[in-house]
Scaffold this motif. Structure first.
Motif, PDB file in Angstrom:
ATOM      1  N   LYS A  80       0.227   9.463  -4.045  1.00 19.05           N
ATOM      2  CA  LYS A  80      -1.197   9.101  -4.496  1.00 19.05           C
ATOM      3  C   LYS A  80      -1.338   7.586  -3.822  1.00 19.05           C
ATOM      4  N   PRO A  81      -2.251   7.551  -3.030  1.00 18.23           N
ATOM      5  CA  PRO A  81      -2.464   6.205  -2.192  1.00 18.23           C
ATOM      6  C   PRO A  81      -2.914   5.169  -3.340  1.00 18.23           C
ATOM      7  N   GLU A  82      -2.195   4.019  -3.325  1.00 15.42           N
ATOM      8  CA  GLU A  82      -2.324   3.044  -4.355  1.00 15.42           C
ATOM      9  C   GLU A  82      -2.066   1.622  -3.661  1.00 15.42           C
ATOM     10  N   LEU A  83      -2.842   0.710  -4.222  1.00 17.56           N
ATOM     11  CA  LEU A  83      -2.639  -0.805  -3.662  1.00 17.56           C
ATOM     12  C   LEU A  83      -1.955  -1.337  -4.807  1.00 17.56           C
ATOM     13  N   LEU A  84      -0.881  -2.195  -4.649  1.00 26.79           N
ATOM     14  CA  LEU A  84      -0.037  -2.913  -5.633  1.00 26.79           C
ATOM     15  C   LEU A  84      -0.450  -4.320  -5.482  1.00 26.79           C
ATOM     16  N   LEU A  85      -1.033  -5.195  -6.316  1.00 26.15           N
ATOM     17  CA  LEU A  85      -1.224  -6.496  -6.038  1.00 26.15           C
ATOM     18  C   LEU A  85       0.011  -7.378  -6.592  1.00 26.15           C
ATOM     19  N   GLU A  86      -0.131  -8.769  -6.306  1.00 26.91           N
ATOM     20  CA  GLU A  86       0.961  -9.634  -6.570  1.00 26.91           C
ATOM     21  C   GLU A  86       1.118  -9.808  -7.978  1.00 26.91           C
ATOM     22  N   ASN A  87      -0.151  -9.779  -8.795  1.00 29.62           N
ATOM     23  CA  ASN A  87       0.118  -9.994 -10.331  1.00 29.62           C
ATOM     24  C   ASN A  87       0.225  -8.729 -11.070  1.00 29.62           C
ATOM     25  N   GLY A  88       0.803  -7.639 -10.377  1.00 20.88           N
ATOM     26  CA  GLY A  88       1.201  -6.372 -11.073  1.00 20.88           C
ATOM     27  C   GLY A  88       0.232  -5.181 -11.128  1.00 20.88           C
ATOM     28  N   GLN A  89      -0.959  -5.859 -10.883  1.00 22.74           N
ATOM     29  CA  GLN A  89      -2.144  -4.643 -10.961  1.00 22.74           C
ATOM     30  C   GLN A  89      -2.069  -3.646  -9.792  1.00 22.74           C
ATOM     31  N   VAL A  90      -2.568  -2.378 -10.242  1.00 20.06           N
ATOM     32  CA  VAL A  90      -2.127  -1.479  -9.293  1.00 20.06           C
ATOM     33  C   VAL A  90      -3.743  -0.577  -9.405  1.00 20.06           C
ATOM     34  N   PHE A  91      -4.111  -0.223  -8.151  1.00 21.93           N
ATOM     35  CA  PHE A  91      -5.344   0.305  -8.063  1.00 21.93           C
ATOM     36  C   PHE A  91      -5.303   1.622  -7.108  1.00 21.93           C
ATOM     37  N   SER A  92      -5.752   2.601  -7.593  1.00 21.63           N
ATOM     38  CA  SER A  92      -5.766   3.886  -6.631  1.00 21.63           C
ATOM     39  C   SER A  92      -6.721   3.833  -5.700  1.00 21.63           C
ATOM     40  N   ILE A  93      -6.817   4.618  -4.417  1.00 21.32           N
ATOM     41  CA  ILE A  93      -7.791   4.334  -3.440  1.00 21.32           C
ATOM     42  C   ILE A  93      -8.314   5.651  -3.428  1.00 21.32           C
ATOM     43  N   SER A  94      -9.694   5.540  -3.694  1.00 14.79           N
ATOM     44  CA  SER A  94     -10.602   6.965  -3.920  1.00 14.79           C
ATOM     45  C   SER A  94     -10.821   7.450  -2.455  1.00 14.79           C
ATOM     46  N   VAL A 121     -10.515   0.629   3.132  1.00 15.91           N
ATOM     47  CA  VAL A 121      -9.309  -0.040   2.959  1.00 15.91           C
ATOM     48  C   VAL A 121      -8.513  -0.145   4.419  1.00 15.91           C
ATOM     49  N   LEU A 122      -8.803   0.844   5.195  1.00 12.77           N
ATOM     50  CA  LEU A 122      -8.236   1.045   6.479  1.00 12.77           C
ATOM     51  C   LEU A 122      -8.711  -0.198   7.411  1.00 12.77           C
ATOM     52  N   ARG A 123     -10.019  -0.480   7.278  1.00 16.35           N
ATOM     53  CA  ARG A 123     -10.717  -1.433   8.004  1.00 16.35           C
ATOM     54  C   ARG A 123     -10.295  -2.599   7.637  1.00 16.35           C
ATOM     55  N   PHE A 124      -9.749  -3.225   6.294  1.00 16.42           N
ATOM     56  CA  PHE A 124      -9.091  -4.192   5.980  1.00 16.42           C
ATOM     57  C   PHE A 124      -7.727  -4.527   6.637  1.00 16.42           C
ATOM     58  N   LEU A 125      -6.971  -3.222   6.488  1.00 17.91           N
ATOM     59  CA  LEU A 125      -5.597  -3.385   6.984  1.00 17.91           C
ATOM     60  C   LEU A 125      -5.632  -3.458   8.471  1.00 17.91           C
ATOM     61  N   ASN A 126      -6.604  -3.266   9.208  1.00 15.98           N
ATOM     62  CA  ASN A 126      -6.554  -3.325  10.662  1.00 15.98           C
ATOM     63  C   ASN A 126      -6.935  -4.714  11.095  1.00 15.98           C
ATOM     64  N   LYS A 127      -7.223  -5.427  10.203  1.00 16.07           N
ATOM     65  CA  LYS A 127      -7.544  -7.138  10.406  1.00 16.07           C
ATOM     66  C   LYS A 127      -6.275  -7.913  10.218  1.00 16.07           C
ATOM     67  N   ILE A 128      -5.333  -7.129   9.352  1.00 13.36           N
ATOM     68  CA  ILE A 128      -3.980  -7.892   9.408  1.00 13.36           C
ATOM     69  C   ILE A 128      -3.005  -7.477  10.590  1.00 13.36           C
ATOM     70  N   LEU A 167       0.866  -1.171   0.147  1.00 13.86           N
ATOM     71  CA  LEU A 167       0.000  -0.014  -0.199  1.00 13.86           C
ATOM     72  C   LEU A 167       0.823   1.279   0.036  1.00 13.86           C
ATOM     73  N   GLN A 168       0.925   1.789  -1.200  1.00 11.13           N
ATOM     74  CA  GLN A 168       1.609   3.096  -1.175  1.00 11.13           C
ATOM     75  C   GLN A 168       0.794   4.308  -0.457  1.00 11.13           C
ATOM     76  N   ARG A 169       1.554   4.709   0.642  1.00  8.98           N
ATOM     77  CA  ARG A 169       0.991   5.830   1.342  1.00  8.98           C
ATOM     78  C   ARG A 169       1.353   7.476   1.031  1.00  8.98           C
ATOM     79  N   ILE A 170       2.374   7.590   0.391  1.00  3.00           N
ATOM     80  CA  ILE A 170       2.779   8.771  -0.053  1.00  3.00           C
ATOM     81  C   ILE A 170       2.337   9.188  -1.355  1.00  3.00           C
TER      82      ILE A 170
END
Length: 121
Positions: free
Chosen positions: A88-102, A109-116, A83-86
């Motif tokens: 533009k917030p983006e998620l990077l997936l294992e397969n190379g896909q990148v998704f920005s966080i609206s 997204v933060l709720r998901f991260l808190n479960k980890i 998860l890139q925080r600096i």
């Protein structure tokens, strides 16, 4: 083109005119909606386009490890590498896909991260 979908425990059945594609929910990396059709991307790179909205797809999957960083995509958290925080917030997936966080989905997204379990360095 896939025409219907059914669920059974941890599997989805995507039906095409010639085949039924039985996939494990755990193998789904992401789902992206464009014009009320959802493209399902699997861990092995296969993609299936289904005539289903993302909301209906999320209801079918119905798992806590899936979340939406944007209104038009659903991500399997098992495949998030970074998860890139600096900048533009983006998620990077294992397969190379990148998704920005609206901004409207940041809390999800933060709720998901808190479960980890997290180790801070």
């Amino acid at each position: 083109m896939q025409t219907a979908m059914q669920t059974h425990e941890s599997k989805l059945v995507l039906s095409t005119p010639d085949h039924f594609h039985i996939i494990l929910i755990d193998d789904i990396v992401s789902c992206n909606e464009v014009n009320s059709k959802t493209t399902v991307t699997l861990q092995n790179g296969e993609q299936y386009s289904v005539d289903l909205t993302l909301d209906k797809m999320r209801q079918k999957i119905n798992r806590e490890d899936f979340f939406q960083p944007q209104d038009n995509c659903l991500i399997n958290g098992q495949y998030v590498n970074k998860l890139q925080r600096i900048e533009k917030p983006e998620l990077l997936l294992e397969n190379g896909q990148v998704f920005s966080i609206s901004p409207g989905r940041k809390d999800e997204v933060l709720r998901f991260l808190n479960k980890i379990t997290r180790i801070q360095i």
